[in-house]
Design an enzyme around this catalytic site. Structure first.
Site, PDB file in Angstrom:
ATOM      1  N   ASP A   1      45.139  51.821  37.302  1.00 45.43           N
ATOM      2  CA  ASP A   1      43.688  51.794  37.113  1.00 45.43           C
ATOM      3  C   ASP A   1      43.430  51.744  35.605  1.00 45.43           C
ATOM      4  O   ASP A   1      43.761  52.682  34.886  1.00 45.43           O
ATOM      5  CB  ASP A   1      43.098  53.083  37.719  1.00 45.43           C
ATOM      6  CG  ASP A   1      41.632  52.942  38.031  1.00 45.43           C
ATOM      7  OD1 ASP A   1      40.995  52.024  37.487  1.00 45.43           O
ATOM      8  OD2 ASP A   1      41.118  53.759  38.820  1.00 45.43           O
TER       9      ASP A   1
ATOM     10  N   ASP B   1      40.188  45.384  37.292  1.00 44.12           N
ATOM     11  CA  ASP B   1      40.848  46.440  36.506  1.00 44.12           C
ATOM     12  C   ASP B   1      41.664  47.410  37.357  1.00 44.12           C
ATOM     13  O   ASP B   1      41.926  48.526  36.924  1.00 44.12           O
ATOM     14  CB  ASP B   1      39.804  47.214  35.701  1.00 44.12           C
ATOM     15  CG  ASP B   1      38.822  47.956  36.594  1.00 44.12           C
ATOM     16  OD1 ASP B   1      38.833  47.737  37.814  1.00 44.12           O
ATOM     17  OD2 ASP B   1      38.045  48.767  36.058  1.00 44.12           O
ATOM     18  N   GLU B   2      42.080  47.015  38.523  1.00 41.72           N
ATOM     19  CA  GLU B   2      42.718  47.951  39.433  1.00 41.72           C
ATOM     20  C   GLU B   2      43.685  47.240  40.368  1.00 41.72           C
ATOM     21  O   GLU B   2      43.367  46.167  40.869  1.00 41.72           O
ATOM     22  CB  GLU B   2      41.611  48.608  40.261  1.00 41.72           C
ATOM     23  CG  GLU B   2      42.011  49.861  40.969  1.00 41.72           C
ATOM     24  CD  GLU B   2      40.895  50.337  41.888  1.00 41.72           C
ATOM     25  OE1 GLU B   2      39.720  50.230  41.528  1.00 41.72           O
ATOM     26  OE2 GLU B   2      41.246  50.809  42.979  1.00 41.72           O
TER      27      GLU B   2
END
Length: 487
Positions: free
Chosen positions: A25, A140-141
DNA sequence: TCTGGGGTCCTAGGACCC
DNA sequence: TCTGGGGTCCTAGGACCC
Protein backbone atom coordinates in the site's frame (compact mmCIF):
# COMPACT_ATOMS: atom_id res chain seq x y z
CA UNK A 1 7.11 -26.73 7.29
CA UNK A 2 8.28 -23.75 9.20
CA UNK A 3 10.51 -24.80 12.02
CA UNK A 4 8.20 -23.31 14.59
CA UNK A 5 7.56 -19.68 13.81
CA UNK A 6 5.12 -19.44 16.63
CA UNK A 7 3.36 -22.16 18.55
CA UNK A 8 0.36 -23.82 17.01
CA UNK A 9 1.08 -23.00 13.39
CA UNK A 10 1.92 -25.58 10.83
CA UNK A 11 -0.20 -28.54 11.71
CA UNK A 12 -3.63 -27.09 11.03
CA UNK A 13 -2.46 -25.82 7.66
CA UNK A 14 -2.41 -29.27 6.15
CA UNK A 15 -4.57 -28.16 3.24
CA UNK A 16 -1.58 -26.46 1.68
CA UNK A 17 -2.96 -23.04 2.48
CA UNK A 18 0.21 -21.94 4.20
CA UNK A 19 0.66 -19.19 1.71
CA UNK A 20 2.68 -16.00 1.92
CA UNK A 21 0.70 -12.98 0.78
CA UNK A 22 1.93 -9.40 0.67
CA UNK A 23 -0.32 -6.37 0.60
CA UNK A 24 1.58 -3.36 -0.68
CA UNK A 25 0.00 0.00 0.00
CA UNK A 26 1.74 3.16 -1.15
CA UNK A 27 1.87 5.88 1.50
CA UNK A 28 -0.11 9.03 0.59
CA UNK A 29 0.75 8.15 -2.97
CA UNK A 30 -0.14 11.36 -4.81
CA UNK A 31 1.73 13.48 -2.28
CA UNK A 32 4.74 11.15 -2.48
CA UNK A 33 4.74 11.48 -6.27
CA UNK A 34 4.75 15.27 -6.00
CA UNK A 35 7.69 15.07 -3.63
CA UNK A 36 9.51 12.84 -6.04
CA UNK A 37 9.64 15.59 -8.63
CA UNK A 38 9.80 18.45 -6.14
CA UNK A 39 12.23 17.36 -3.44
CA UNK A 40 11.83 20.68 -1.63
CA UNK A 41 8.43 19.38 -0.50
CA UNK A 42 10.06 16.71 1.66
CA UNK A 43 8.89 17.01 5.23
CA UNK A 44 6.35 19.68 4.31
CA UNK A 45 2.59 19.31 4.72
CA UNK A 46 1.38 18.55 1.18
CA UNK A 47 -2.24 18.51 0.06
CA UNK A 48 -3.15 17.23 -3.39
CA UNK A 49 -6.61 18.36 -4.45
CA UNK A 50 -9.18 17.03 -6.88
CA UNK A 51 -10.89 19.68 -8.91
CA UNK A 52 -8.47 22.08 -7.35
CA UNK A 53 -6.81 24.90 -9.27
CA UNK A 54 -4.01 27.12 -8.16
CA UNK A 55 -5.37 29.74 -5.77
CA UNK A 56 -8.89 28.30 -5.76
CA UNK A 57 -10.76 27.04 -2.74
CA UNK A 58 -13.06 24.56 -4.44
CA UNK A 59 -12.46 20.86 -4.88
CA UNK A 60 -11.70 18.12 -2.42
CA UNK A 61 -8.61 16.59 -0.86
CA UNK A 62 -7.38 13.61 -2.84
CA UNK A 63 -4.35 12.91 -0.67
CA UNK A 64 -2.77 14.63 2.29
CA UNK A 65 0.78 13.92 3.41
CA UNK A 66 1.18 12.73 6.98
CA UNK A 67 2.48 16.16 7.96
CA UNK A 68 -0.77 17.65 6.66
CA UNK A 69 -2.83 14.99 8.42
CA UNK A 70 -1.28 16.13 11.68
CA UNK A 71 -3.26 19.34 11.19
CA UNK A 72 -6.47 17.37 10.76
CA UNK A 73 -6.57 17.42 6.95
CA UNK A 74 -8.20 14.26 5.64
CA UNK A 75 -8.94 12.60 2.37
CA UNK A 76 -12.22 13.70 0.74
CA UNK A 77 -12.39 16.85 2.82
CA UNK A 78 -13.40 20.01 0.94
CA UNK A 79 -10.36 22.16 0.14
CA UNK A 80 -12.02 25.10 1.83
CA UNK A 81 -12.16 23.17 5.08
CA UNK A 82 -8.57 22.00 4.71
CA UNK A 83 -7.48 25.62 4.24
CA UNK A 84 -9.04 26.49 7.57
CA UNK A 85 -6.95 23.83 9.25
CA UNK A 86 -3.83 24.35 7.21
CA UNK A 87 -3.45 27.63 5.30
CA UNK A 88 -1.67 27.77 1.98
CA UNK A 89 2.04 28.33 2.21
CA UNK A 90 1.73 30.67 -0.77
CA UNK A 91 -0.55 32.89 1.30
CA UNK A 92 2.02 33.25 4.04
CA UNK A 93 3.64 36.67 4.23
CA UNK A 94 6.11 37.48 7.00
CA UNK A 95 5.37 41.20 6.63
CA UNK A 96 1.64 40.85 7.04
CA UNK A 97 0.58 40.24 10.64
CA UNK A 98 -2.75 38.82 9.41
CA UNK A 99 -1.15 36.30 7.05
CA UNK A 100 -0.79 32.70 8.15
CA UNK A 101 2.27 31.51 9.98
CA UNK A 102 4.58 29.81 7.47
CA UNK A 103 5.32 27.18 10.08
CA UNK A 104 1.68 26.15 10.11
CA UNK A 105 1.07 26.36 6.36
CA UNK A 106 1.01 23.72 3.65
CA UNK A 107 1.52 23.26 -0.07
CA UNK A 108 -1.56 22.80 -2.22
CA UNK A 109 -1.23 21.11 -5.59
CA UNK A 110 -3.72 19.93 -8.21
CA UNK A 111 -3.94 16.23 -9.11
CA UNK A 112 -1.71 15.18 -12.02
CA UNK A 113 -2.89 11.67 -12.63
CA UNK A 114 -0.73 11.06 -15.68
CA UNK A 115 2.39 11.64 -13.66
CA UNK A 116 1.18 9.43 -10.81
CA UNK A 117 0.42 6.65 -13.28
CA UNK A 118 3.93 6.88 -14.62
CA UNK A 119 5.34 6.48 -11.12
CA UNK A 120 2.88 3.65 -10.47
CA UNK A 121 4.28 1.97 -13.56
CA UNK A 122 7.72 1.90 -11.94
CA UNK A 123 6.24 0.46 -8.77
CA UNK A 124 4.37 -2.20 -10.71
CA UNK A 125 7.49 -3.21 -12.57
CA UNK A 126 9.11 -4.04 -9.24
CA UNK A 127 6.04 -5.87 -7.97
CA UNK A 128 5.69 -7.92 -11.14
CA UNK A 129 9.29 -8.90 -10.81
CA UNK A 130 8.86 -9.95 -7.19
CA UNK A 131 5.57 -11.86 -7.24
CA UNK A 132 4.31 -15.24 -8.39
CA UNK A 133 0.93 -13.62 -8.88
CA UNK A 134 0.14 -9.92 -8.76
CA UNK A 135 -3.28 -8.41 -8.22
CA UNK A 136 -3.37 -4.67 -8.62
CA UNK A 137 -6.30 -3.22 -6.75
CA UNK A 138 -5.83 0.43 -7.57
CA UNK A 139 -3.15 2.81 -8.69
CA UNK A 140 -1.47 2.64 -5.29
CA UNK A 141 -2.30 -0.78 -3.90
CA UNK A 142 -1.61 -4.43 -4.76
CA UNK A 143 -1.60 -7.99 -3.46
CA UNK A 144 1.29 -10.33 -4.19
CA UNK A 145 1.34 -14.07 -3.77
CA UNK A 146 4.97 -14.86 -3.03
CA UNK A 147 4.54 -18.39 -1.65
CA UNK A 148 7.00 -19.84 -4.16
CA UNK A 149 9.60 -17.14 -3.50
CA UNK A 150 9.87 -17.23 0.26
CA UNK A 151 8.57 -19.08 3.33
CA UNK A 152 7.46 -18.78 6.90
CA UNK A 153 10.65 -20.39 8.18
CA UNK A 154 12.55 -18.42 10.75
CA UNK A 155 15.46 -16.65 9.11
CA UNK A 156 18.98 -17.68 9.91
CA UNK A 157 17.92 -20.52 12.16
CA UNK A 158 19.27 -20.26 15.69
CA UNK A 159 21.23 -17.09 14.94
CA UNK A 160 18.05 -15.11 14.44
CA UNK A 161 16.52 -16.65 17.51
CA UNK A 162 19.57 -15.76 19.52
CA UNK A 163 19.48 -12.11 18.61
CA UNK A 164 15.78 -11.76 19.14
CA UNK A 165 14.43 -9.83 22.04
CA UNK A 166 12.33 -12.79 23.00
CA UNK A 167 12.67 -12.14 26.70
CA UNK A 168 11.04 -8.74 26.69
CA UNK A 169 7.49 -7.71 26.16
CA UNK A 170 6.18 -7.53 22.58
CA UNK A 171 7.31 -4.22 21.05
CA UNK A 172 3.78 -3.31 20.01
CA UNK A 173 0.60 -4.89 18.87
CA UNK A 174 1.65 -4.24 15.30
CA UNK A 175 5.22 -5.37 15.51
CA UNK A 176 4.58 -8.17 17.93
CA UNK A 177 4.03 -10.97 15.46
CA UNK A 178 7.27 -10.06 13.71
CA UNK A 179 9.49 -10.74 16.65
CA UNK A 180 10.53 -14.09 15.22
CA UNK A 181 12.23 -12.99 12.01
CA UNK A 182 11.00 -15.03 9.12
CA UNK A 183 12.28 -15.41 5.59
CA UNK A 184 9.01 -13.77 4.53
CA UNK A 185 9.85 -10.68 6.51
CA UNK A 186 13.26 -10.44 4.89
CA UNK A 187 11.74 -10.77 1.46
CA UNK A 188 9.13 -8.13 2.23
CA UNK A 189 11.86 -5.78 3.35
CA UNK A 190 13.64 -6.42 0.10
CA UNK A 191 10.52 -5.63 -1.94
CA UNK A 192 9.88 -2.48 0.06
CA UNK A 193 13.43 -1.27 -0.46
CA UNK A 194 13.33 -1.99 -4.15
CA UNK A 195 10.18 0.07 -4.52
CA UNK A 196 11.80 2.95 -2.70
CA UNK A 197 14.99 2.67 -4.73
CA UNK A 198 13.53 2.05 -8.17
CA UNK A 199 10.33 4.10 -8.03
CA UNK A 200 11.39 6.64 -5.42
CA UNK A 201 8.25 6.48 -3.28
CA UNK A 202 7.57 4.88 0.10
CA UNK A 203 5.26 1.92 0.70
CA UNK A 204 3.78 0.06 3.62
CA UNK A 205 3.72 -3.71 3.42
CA UNK A 206 1.59 -6.24 5.24
CA UNK A 207 2.63 -9.90 5.27
CA UNK A 208 0.25 -12.68 6.21
CA UNK A 209 -0.97 -16.12 5.13
CA UNK A 210 -4.01 -14.61 3.38
CA UNK A 211 -5.25 -11.49 1.65
CA UNK A 212 -7.61 -10.04 4.22
CA UNK A 213 -5.06 -10.26 7.02
CA UNK A 214 -2.27 -8.86 4.84
CA UNK A 215 -4.53 -5.94 4.05
CA UNK A 216 -5.11 -5.15 7.71
CA UNK A 217 -1.39 -5.62 8.42
CA UNK A 218 -0.29 -3.09 5.80
CA UNK A 219 -2.58 -0.55 7.43
CA UNK A 220 -1.41 -1.23 10.95
CA UNK A 221 1.82 0.75 10.90
CA UNK A 222 1.57 3.36 8.17
CA UNK A 223 3.50 5.15 6.85
CA UNK A 224 6.61 3.23 5.87
CA UNK A 225 5.35 0.20 7.77
CA UNK A 226 6.23 -3.46 7.62
CA UNK A 227 3.99 -5.72 9.67
CA UNK A 228 4.39 -9.48 9.52
CA UNK A 229 1.67 -11.79 10.80
CA UNK A 230 2.78 -15.42 10.61
CA UNK A 231 0.28 -18.26 10.53
CA UNK A 232 -0.84 -18.95 14.06
CA UNK A 233 -0.51 -15.30 15.07
CA UNK A 234 -3.36 -14.22 12.83
CA UNK A 235 -6.21 -14.37 15.29
CA UNK A 236 -4.33 -12.75 18.13
CA UNK A 237 -3.16 -10.00 15.79
CA UNK A 238 -6.69 -9.22 14.66
CA UNK A 239 -8.48 -9.74 17.97
CA UNK A 240 -8.01 -6.31 19.62
CA UNK A 241 -8.73 -4.27 16.48
CA UNK A 242 -11.98 -2.31 16.17
CA UNK A 243 -14.35 -3.82 13.61
CA UNK A 244 -13.86 -0.86 11.27
CA UNK A 245 -10.32 -2.08 10.62
CA UNK A 246 -11.66 -5.21 8.94
CA UNK A 247 -11.75 -4.80 5.19
CA UNK A 248 -15.41 -4.57 4.20
CA UNK A 249 -16.67 -2.94 7.40
CA UNK A 250 -17.70 0.62 6.65
CA UNK A 251 -19.58 3.15 8.75
CA UNK A 252 -22.98 1.50 8.30
CA UNK A 253 -21.81 -2.00 9.15
CA UNK A 254 -19.75 -0.70 12.03
CA UNK A 255 -22.88 0.84 13.53
CA UNK A 256 -24.95 -2.27 12.95
CA UNK A 257 -22.30 -4.39 14.64
CA UNK A 258 -22.01 -1.97 17.55
CA UNK A 259 -25.75 -2.27 18.10
CA UNK A 260 -25.23 -6.00 18.35
CA UNK A 261 -22.59 -5.40 21.00
CA UNK A 262 -19.76 -6.22 18.60
CA UNK A 263 -16.93 -3.73 18.87
CA UNK A 264 -13.73 -5.63 18.11
CA UNK A 265 -12.55 -8.26 15.70
CA UNK A 266 -12.53 -10.68 18.64
CA UNK A 267 -16.21 -9.94 19.28
CA UNK A 268 -16.92 -10.45 15.59
CA UNK A 269 -14.94 -13.68 15.51
CA UNK A 270 -16.92 -14.98 18.49
CA UNK A 271 -20.32 -13.93 17.15
CA UNK A 272 -22.87 -16.37 15.80
CA UNK A 273 -22.60 -16.41 11.99
CA UNK A 274 -26.33 -17.05 11.64
CA UNK A 275 -27.12 -13.99 13.66
CA UNK A 276 -24.68 -11.99 11.55
CA UNK A 277 -26.37 -13.30 8.42
CA UNK A 278 -29.74 -12.15 9.78
CA UNK A 279 -28.44 -8.62 10.23
CA UNK A 280 -26.03 -8.29 7.33
CA UNK A 281 -27.01 -10.88 4.76
CA UNK A 282 -24.32 -12.76 2.93
CA UNK A 283 -21.68 -10.34 4.12
CA UNK A 284 -22.21 -11.29 7.75
CA UNK A 285 -20.58 -14.72 7.68
CA UNK A 286 -17.91 -13.38 5.35
CA UNK A 287 -16.92 -10.69 7.84
CA UNK A 288 -17.01 -13.29 10.59
CA UNK A 289 -14.46 -15.33 8.66
CA UNK A 290 -12.26 -12.31 8.04
CA UNK A 291 -12.28 -11.36 11.68
CA UNK A 292 -10.94 -14.83 12.42
CA UNK A 293 -8.31 -14.48 9.73
CA UNK A 294 -9.99 -17.21 7.73
CA UNK A 295 -9.72 -16.22 4.08
CA UNK A 296 -8.94 -18.76 1.38
CA UNK A 297 -9.31 -16.45 -1.60
CA UNK A 298 -6.54 -16.94 -4.11
CA UNK A 299 -4.56 -13.97 -5.27
CA UNK A 300 -5.75 -13.69 -8.85
CA UNK A 301 -4.53 -11.23 -11.46
CA UNK A 302 -6.55 -8.09 -11.98
CA UNK A 303 -9.39 -8.71 -14.39
CA UNK A 304 -10.89 -6.49 -17.03
CA UNK A 305 -13.09 -3.61 -15.88
CA UNK A 306 -16.82 -4.15 -15.52
CA UNK A 307 -17.90 -0.60 -16.14
CA UNK A 308 -16.60 2.82 -17.08
CA UNK A 309 -18.09 6.06 -15.90
CA UNK A 310 -17.60 9.75 -15.59
CA UNK A 311 -19.39 12.15 -13.33
CA UNK A 312 -19.12 15.71 -12.21
CA UNK A 313 -20.65 18.04 -9.71
CA UNK A 314 -22.56 21.20 -10.51
CA UNK A 315 -23.86 23.96 -8.40
CA UNK A 316 -27.42 22.70 -8.02
CA UNK A 317 -29.53 23.60 -11.04
CA UNK A 318 -32.74 22.65 -12.78
CA UNK A 319 -31.71 24.32 -16.02
CA UNK A 320 -32.29 21.95 -18.88
CA UNK A 321 -29.55 23.38 -21.07
CA UNK A 322 -26.92 23.08 -18.38
CA UNK A 323 -27.91 19.55 -17.59
CA UNK A 324 -27.88 18.40 -21.20
CA UNK A 325 -24.59 20.12 -21.86
CA UNK A 326 -23.05 18.37 -18.87
CA UNK A 327 -24.41 14.98 -19.83
CA UNK A 328 -23.25 15.42 -23.41
CA UNK A 329 -19.71 16.13 -22.27
CA UNK A 330 -19.70 13.18 -19.86
CA UNK A 331 -21.12 10.87 -22.52
CA UNK A 332 -18.51 11.93 -25.03
CA UNK A 333 -15.74 11.33 -22.54
CA UNK A 334 -16.98 7.88 -21.57
CA UNK A 335 -17.38 6.92 -25.21
CA UNK A 336 -13.90 8.14 -26.02
CA UNK A 337 -12.35 6.14 -23.20
CA UNK A 338 -14.18 2.94 -24.08
CA UNK A 339 -13.07 3.31 -27.67
CA UNK A 340 -9.47 3.90 -26.62
CA UNK A 341 -9.60 0.69 -24.67
CA UNK A 342 -11.21 -1.16 -27.51
CA UNK A 343 -14.27 -2.24 -25.62
CA UNK A 344 -17.94 -2.43 -26.45
CA UNK A 345 -20.82 -1.86 -24.06
CA UNK A 346 -24.37 -3.07 -23.91
CA UNK A 347 -25.79 -0.95 -21.09
CA UNK A 348 -25.82 2.84 -20.85
CA UNK A 349 -26.80 4.59 -17.66
CA UNK A 350 -26.93 7.92 -15.94
CA UNK A 351 -26.73 9.11 -12.39
CA UNK A 352 -28.56 12.18 -11.16
CA UNK A 353 -27.96 13.37 -7.62
CA UNK A 354 -30.61 15.70 -6.27
CA UNK A 355 -30.01 17.95 -3.27
CA UNK A 356 -29.41 17.29 -0.51
CA UNK A 357 -27.94 13.97 -1.52
CA UNK A 358 -30.53 11.84 -3.23
CA UNK A 359 -28.80 9.46 -5.63
CA UNK A 360 -30.81 8.21 -8.60
CA UNK A 361 -29.57 5.86 -11.27
CA UNK A 362 -31.25 4.87 -14.51
CA UNK A 363 -29.99 2.45 -17.11
CA UNK A 364 -31.02 0.89 -20.37
CA UNK A 365 -29.64 -2.22 -21.99
CA UNK A 366 -29.30 -2.64 -25.73
CA UNK A 367 -29.89 -5.81 -27.71
CA UNK A 368 -26.18 -6.18 -28.37
CA UNK A 369 -22.81 -4.60 -27.66
CA UNK A 370 -21.98 -1.31 -29.35
CA UNK A 371 -19.29 1.29 -29.67
CA UNK A 372 -21.33 4.32 -30.61
CA UNK A 373 -20.74 7.72 -28.99
CA UNK A 374 -23.89 9.23 -30.47
CA UNK A 375 -25.93 6.45 -28.95
CA UNK A 376 -24.38 6.97 -25.53
CA UNK A 377 -25.46 10.57 -25.73
CA UNK A 378 -28.97 9.95 -27.02
CA UNK A 379 -29.72 7.21 -24.50
CA UNK A 380 -28.28 9.36 -21.71
CA UNK A 381 -30.48 12.29 -22.81
CA UNK A 382 -33.44 9.97 -22.89
CA UNK A 383 -32.82 8.77 -19.36
CA UNK A 384 -32.21 12.33 -18.21
CA UNK A 385 -35.69 13.34 -19.34
CA UNK A 386 -37.13 11.78 -16.24
CA UNK A 387 -35.30 14.41 -14.21
CA UNK A 388 -36.18 17.28 -16.53
CA UNK A 389 -37.78 19.39 -13.83
CA UNK A 390 -35.50 18.40 -11.00
CA UNK A 391 -32.62 20.28 -9.50
CA UNK A 392 -29.42 18.25 -9.61
CA UNK A 393 -26.09 18.72 -7.89
CA UNK A 394 -24.24 16.00 -9.75
CA UNK A 395 -24.61 14.13 -13.03
CA UNK A 396 -22.90 11.01 -14.28
CA UNK A 397 -22.79 8.75 -17.32
CA UNK A 398 -21.81 5.11 -17.19
CA UNK A 399 -21.45 2.21 -19.58
CA UNK A 400 -21.44 -1.38 -18.39
CA UNK A 401 -21.93 -4.90 -19.63
CA UNK A 402 -18.57 -4.42 -21.26
CA UNK A 403 -17.35 -6.65 -24.01
CA UNK A 404 -13.68 -6.72 -24.85
CA UNK A 405 -13.80 -9.75 -27.11
CA UNK A 406 -15.69 -8.33 -30.01
CA UNK A 407 -13.41 -5.40 -30.59
CA UNK A 408 -10.54 -7.87 -30.62
CA UNK A 409 -12.11 -9.27 -33.74
CA UNK A 410 -11.64 -5.95 -35.44
CA UNK A 411 -8.13 -5.37 -34.22
CA UNK A 412 -7.23 -8.85 -35.34
CA UNK A 413 -8.29 -7.95 -38.82
CA UNK A 414 -11.11 -10.01 -40.21
CA UNK A 415 -13.99 -8.53 -38.34
CA UNK A 416 -16.86 -6.97 -40.19
CA UNK A 417 -15.29 -7.19 -43.62
CA UNK A 418 -17.94 -6.66 -46.22
CA UNK A 419 -20.52 -5.68 -43.67
CA UNK A 420 -20.07 -2.08 -42.65
CA UNK A 421 -18.94 -1.03 -46.10
CA UNK A 422 -21.61 -2.76 -48.11
CA UNK A 423 -23.32 0.47 -49.05
CA UNK A 424 -20.48 1.49 -51.29
CA UNK A 425 -19.68 4.79 -49.63
CA UNK A 426 -16.89 5.02 -47.18
CA UNK A 427 -13.23 5.68 -47.38
CA UNK A 428 -10.58 3.49 -45.95
CA UNK A 429 -10.49 5.57 -42.81
CA UNK A 430 -14.24 5.35 -42.50
CA UNK A 431 -13.88 1.63 -42.58
CA UNK A 432 -11.33 1.77 -39.85
CA UNK A 433 -13.86 3.40 -37.63
CA UNK A 434 -16.91 1.60 -38.85
CA UNK A 435 -15.29 -1.69 -38.12
CA UNK A 436 -15.85 -1.01 -34.49
CA UNK A 437 -18.83 1.24 -34.67
CA UNK A 438 -22.15 -0.45 -34.67
CA UNK A 439 -24.85 2.02 -35.29
CA UNK A 440 -28.31 1.57 -34.00
CA UNK A 441 -31.15 3.42 -35.58
CA UNK A 442 -33.32 5.44 -33.29
CA UNK A 443 -36.84 6.45 -34.00
CA UNK A 444 -38.33 9.86 -33.59
CA UNK A 445 -40.03 9.47 -30.27
CA UNK A 446 -37.35 9.33 -27.71
CA UNK A 447 -34.58 7.29 -29.19
CA UNK A 448 -35.97 3.81 -28.76
CA UNK A 449 -34.01 1.08 -30.40
CA UNK A 450 -35.61 -0.11 -33.55
CA UNK A 451 -33.07 -1.88 -35.62
CA UNK A 452 -29.54 -2.93 -36.07
CA UNK A 453 -27.85 -1.16 -38.88
CA UNK A 454 -24.56 -2.95 -38.73
CA UNK A 455 -25.97 -6.45 -38.57
CA UNK A 456 -25.87 -8.83 -35.65
CA UNK A 457 -23.07 -8.94 -33.16
CA UNK A 458 -20.12 -10.60 -34.77
CA UNK A 459 -20.12 -14.34 -35.10
CA UNK A 460 -16.82 -14.36 -33.30
CA UNK A 461 -18.21 -14.33 -29.82
CA UNK A 462 -21.33 -16.37 -30.23
CA UNK A 463 -21.49 -19.13 -27.73
CA UNK A 464 -18.44 -17.98 -25.93
CA UNK A 465 -18.84 -17.42 -22.24
CA UNK A 466 -17.74 -14.31 -20.46
CA UNK A 467 -15.36 -16.44 -18.47
CA UNK A 468 -13.57 -17.77 -21.48
CA UNK A 469 -13.34 -14.30 -22.96
CA UNK A 470 -11.91 -12.93 -19.76
CA UNK A 471 -9.49 -15.77 -19.61
CA UNK A 472 -8.32 -15.25 -23.14
CA UNK A 473 -7.99 -11.57 -22.54
CA UNK A 474 -5.98 -11.95 -19.38
CA UNK A 475 -3.73 -14.49 -21.04
CA UNK A 476 -2.80 -11.75 -23.46
CA UNK A 477 -1.93 -9.51 -20.57
CA UNK A 478 -4.80 -7.10 -20.96
CA UNK A 479 -5.47 -7.20 -17.29
CA UNK A 480 -2.20 -5.46 -16.78
CA UNK A 481 -2.75 -3.00 -19.55
CA UNK A 482 -5.98 -1.98 -17.96
CA UNK A 483 -4.34 -0.96 -14.74
CA UNK A 484 -2.43 1.96 -16.09
CA UNK A 485 -5.70 3.43 -17.16
CA UNK A 486 -7.23 3.43 -13.75
CA UNK A 487 -7.23 6.27 -11.34
C1' DT B 1 -17.87 16.62 6.61
C1' DC B 2 -23.66 19.07 4.02
C1' DT B 3 -20.55 14.94 0.62
C1' DG B 4 -15.29 14.42 -5.13
C1' DG B 5 -14.71 10.82 -8.63
C1' DG B 6 -14.12 6.15 -10.23
C1' DG B 7 -14.85 1.71 -9.33
C1' DT B 8 -16.71 -3.26 -7.10
C1' DC B 9 -20.12 -6.39 -5.31
C1' DC B 10 -24.67 -7.60 -3.28
C1' DT B 11 -29.70 -7.53 -2.87
C1' DA B 12 -34.36 -7.38 -4.14
C1' DG B 13 -38.20 -7.20 -7.12
C1' DG B 14 -40.27 -7.80 -11.62
C1' DA B 15 -40.50 -9.84 -16.25
C1' DC B 16 -40.16 -13.73 -18.79
C1' DC B 17 -39.39 -18.56 -19.88
C1' DC B 18 -39.82 -23.34 -19.27
C1' DT C 1 -56.70 -22.43 -15.95
C1' DC C 2 -54.40 -22.83 -11.65
C1' DT C 3 -50.34 -24.15 -9.23
C1' DG C 4 -45.60 -24.37 -8.49
C1' DG C 5 -40.84 -24.10 -8.91
C1' DG C 6 -36.47 -22.84 -11.09
C1' DG C 7 -33.59 -20.08 -13.91
C1' DT C 8 -32.08 -15.84 -16.14
C1' DC C 9 -32.03 -11.12 -17.23
C1' DC C 10 -32.84 -6.40 -16.12
C1' DT C 11 -33.16 -2.34 -13.17
C1' DA C 12 -32.43 0.36 -8.97
C1' DG C 13 -30.37 1.12 -4.83
C1' DG C 14 -27.00 0.48 -1.12
C1' DA C 15 -22.56 -0.37 1.05
C1' DC C 16 -17.95 -0.28 0.50
C1' DC C 17 -13.26 0.65 -1.33
C1' DC C 18 -9.34 3.84 -2.78
Amino acid sequence: MAGGTLPGTATDEADGSDRVVFHVDMDCFYASCERLRRPELAGEPVVVGMGYEEGETIGAVATASYEARAFGVESAMPISEALDLLPRRADADPDDPDAPDPEAAGRYLPVDLDFYKAVAGDVKAVLRDCADTLREVSVDEAYLDVTDRTAWDVAGGSAAAGESDGGGPPPSAAAGPAEARTLAEGYARHVKERIEREAGVPASVGVAPNMSTAKVASDADKPDGLVVVPPGAVESFLAPLPTAEIHGVGPVTERTLAEMGIETAADLAAADPDRLADELGERGPELHRRARGDDDREVTPTGLPKSLSRESSLSPTADEGTKRETVAALAADVARRTRERGCLYRTIGIKAVQPPYDVNTRARSLPGPVDDPDLVESVAFDLLDEFADDRVRKLGVRVSNLDFAESDQSTLGGFDAGEGTGGGGGTASDRGREGRTRSVATDGDGGKLTDWVGGEPSAGDRGETDESRDRRASERGEGQASLGEWG
